[in-house]
Scaffold this motif. Structure first.
Motif, PDB file in Angstrom:
ATOM      1  N   LEU A 159       0.820  -1.203   0.000  1.00 25.47           N
ATOM      2  CA  LEU A 159       0.000   0.000   0.000  1.00 25.47           C
ATOM      3  C   LEU A 159       0.859   1.261   0.000  1.00 25.47           C
ATOM      4  O   LEU A 159       0.559   2.239  -0.698  1.00 25.47           O
ATOM      5  CB  LEU A 159      -0.933   0.001   1.214  1.00 25.47           C
ATOM      6  N   ALA A 160       1.962   1.237   0.744  1.00 24.34           N
ATOM      7  CA  ALA A 160       2.863   2.391   0.771  1.00 24.34           C
ATOM      8  C   ALA A 160       3.472   2.636  -0.599  1.00 24.34           C
ATOM      9  O   ALA A 160       3.596   3.786  -1.042  1.00 24.34           O
ATOM     10  CB  ALA A 160       3.955   2.178   1.816  1.00 24.34           C
ATOM     11  N   ARG A 161       3.856   1.559  -1.273  1.00 26.39           N
ATOM     12  CA  ARG A 161       4.443   1.718  -2.610  1.00 26.39           C
ATOM     13  C   ARG A 161       3.390   2.197  -3.614  1.00 26.39           C
ATOM     14  O   ARG A 161       3.695   2.992  -4.514  1.00 26.39           O
ATOM     15  CB  ARG A 161       5.056   0.408  -3.084  1.00 26.39           C
ATOM     16  N   ALA A 162       2.171   1.722  -3.465  1.00 27.66           N
ATOM     17  CA  ALA A 162       1.104   2.202  -4.346  1.00 27.66           C
ATOM     18  C   ALA A 162       0.872   3.697  -4.139  1.00 27.66           C
ATOM     19  O   ALA A 162       0.720   4.461  -5.105  1.00 27.66           O
ATOM     20  CB  ALA A 162      -0.182   1.416  -4.097  1.00 27.66           C
ATOM     21  N   PHE A 163       0.858   4.135  -2.891  1.00 30.05           N
ATOM     22  CA  PHE A 163       0.669   5.556  -2.612  1.00 30.05           C
ATOM     23  C   PHE A 163       1.830   6.389  -3.153  1.00 30.05           C
ATOM     24  O   PHE A 163       1.633   7.488  -3.670  1.00 30.05           O
ATOM     25  CB  PHE A 163       0.514   5.777  -1.108  1.00 30.05           C
ATOM     26  N   THR A 164       3.066   5.856  -3.049  1.00 28.38           N
ATOM     27  CA  THR A 164       4.228   6.557  -3.605  1.00 28.38           C
ATOM     28  C   THR A 164       4.099   6.694  -5.114  1.00 28.38           C
ATOM     29  O   THR A 164       4.381   7.761  -5.682  1.00 28.38           O
ATOM     30  CB  THR A 164       5.518   5.800  -3.257  1.00 28.38           C
ATOM     31  N   ALA A 165       3.672   5.617  -5.767  1.00 24.44           N
ATOM     32  CA  ALA A 165       3.494   5.672  -7.214  1.00 24.44           C
ATOM     33  C   ALA A 165       2.427   6.688  -7.603  1.00 24.44           C
ATOM     34  O   ALA A 165       2.619   7.491  -8.534  1.00 24.44           O
ATOM     35  CB  ALA A 165       3.129   4.284  -7.747  1.00 24.44           C
ATOM     36  N   MET A 166       1.315   6.686  -6.883  1.00 28.54           N
ATOM     37  CA  MET A 166       0.247   7.638  -7.196  1.00 28.54           C
ATOM     38  C   MET A 166       0.682   9.075  -6.935  1.00 28.54           C
ATOM     39  O   MET A 166       0.326   9.989  -7.692  1.00 28.54           O
ATOM     40  CB  MET A 166      -1.010   7.284  -6.404  1.00 28.54           C
TER      41      MET A 166
END
Length: 274
Positions: A159-166
């Protein structure tokens, strides 16, 4: 053919001399093209092209050499077929070259952490991006991996990596998540993640499951010394994923996996709804 749901099948094409399962077998572009054609004929929905092994203890490959391995193959496949192509790489430069050559998915075992520029490059490319969990890096990931709660920690990481990507500009609908079976996990960790796949699916992102020929299968069946001895375990794990609702399974054995998933879909199509 039933229209009931089944995951898409992503066939693995490694143009590397040292992949854990098929290292060197399809190292030349000509061999890779033939292997790709065979997988397409067997029913693959996606081809995942890799030019650098991520097996435990793997030797890193330069960006230049990795591009030389994958781009000619991607170009050749794209000329012959409209199948979806994924590039399996940690390097933004390789991803950029592969997308230009015809790939439309960036499958990143480092979850856009290899380079500080990776999230921005993913946004710029506008392609789908698979963010995978890996503890450490390929050379050391299996050196006594430890977690307090593997499911919670992998979920939080993804989830943290998804938020970073977004935050970098990648659209949410372009993001896939992969719990990283076999990447810095013991047998118990892998089994816990497989059992928790419904929890990952519930996060709202497409889930990619890659359990094909992984070493954890030999932890259950000690006779499966060689990667090629793990077909039954691979199919079983991917059927667990299908039951959980994963979006795709990444496999070496396309024909057998497609057959298993078609049986799964056929049963689902006539199963009682109550």
């Amino acid at each position: 053919m039933s229209t009931a749901y089944r995951p898409r099948v992503m066939g693995i094409v490694n143009v590397t001399p040292d992949s854990f399962s098929d290292g060197g077998q399809f190292f030349s572009v000509a061999d890779g093209i033939e292997h790709a054609r065979r997988m397409i004929a067997q029913g693959a929905d996606i081809l995942d092209i890799g030019g650098e092994s991520t097996r435990p203890g793997a030797t890193p490959v330069s960006e230049f050499d990795e591009i030389l391995r994958v781009v000619p193959l991607i170009e050749a496949i794209r000329k012959a077929s409209d199948i979806t192509i994924s590039i399996d790489t940690m390097k933004p430069g390789v991803a950029r070259a592969a997308i230009k050559a015809g790939a439309t998915i960036w499958n990143d075992v480092a979850a856009l952490r290899f380079s500080p520029q990776a999230p921005e490059v993913a946004a710029e490319l506008g392609c789908e991006v698979v963010l995978m969990h890996m503890l450490g890096e390929p050379g050391t990931m299996q050196d006594a991996p430890r977690y307090d709660d593997v499911v919670a920690e992998v979920e939080a990481f993804l989830l943290a990596r998804a938020f970073t990507a977004m935050a970098a500009g990648v659209a949410k609908e372009k993001i896939w998540l992969d719990p990283g079976i076999g990447f810095g996990k013991t047998l118990e960790h892998n089994l816990a993640l497989l059992a928790a796949l419904p929890r990952f699916v519930a996060l709202g992102y497409p889930i990619l499951l890659g359990a094909s020929r992984k070493r954890f299968i030999a932890g259950i069946d000690p006779s499966a010394h060689e990667a090629s001895d793990r077909l039954g375990g691979s199919i079983a794990a991917h059927l667990v994923g299908a039951q959980a609702g994963v979006a795709a399974v990444r496999v070496h054995d396309v024909r057998e996996t497609v057959q298993a998933l078609e049986v799964f879909r056929a049963v689902r199509s006539v199963a009682p709804t109550t």
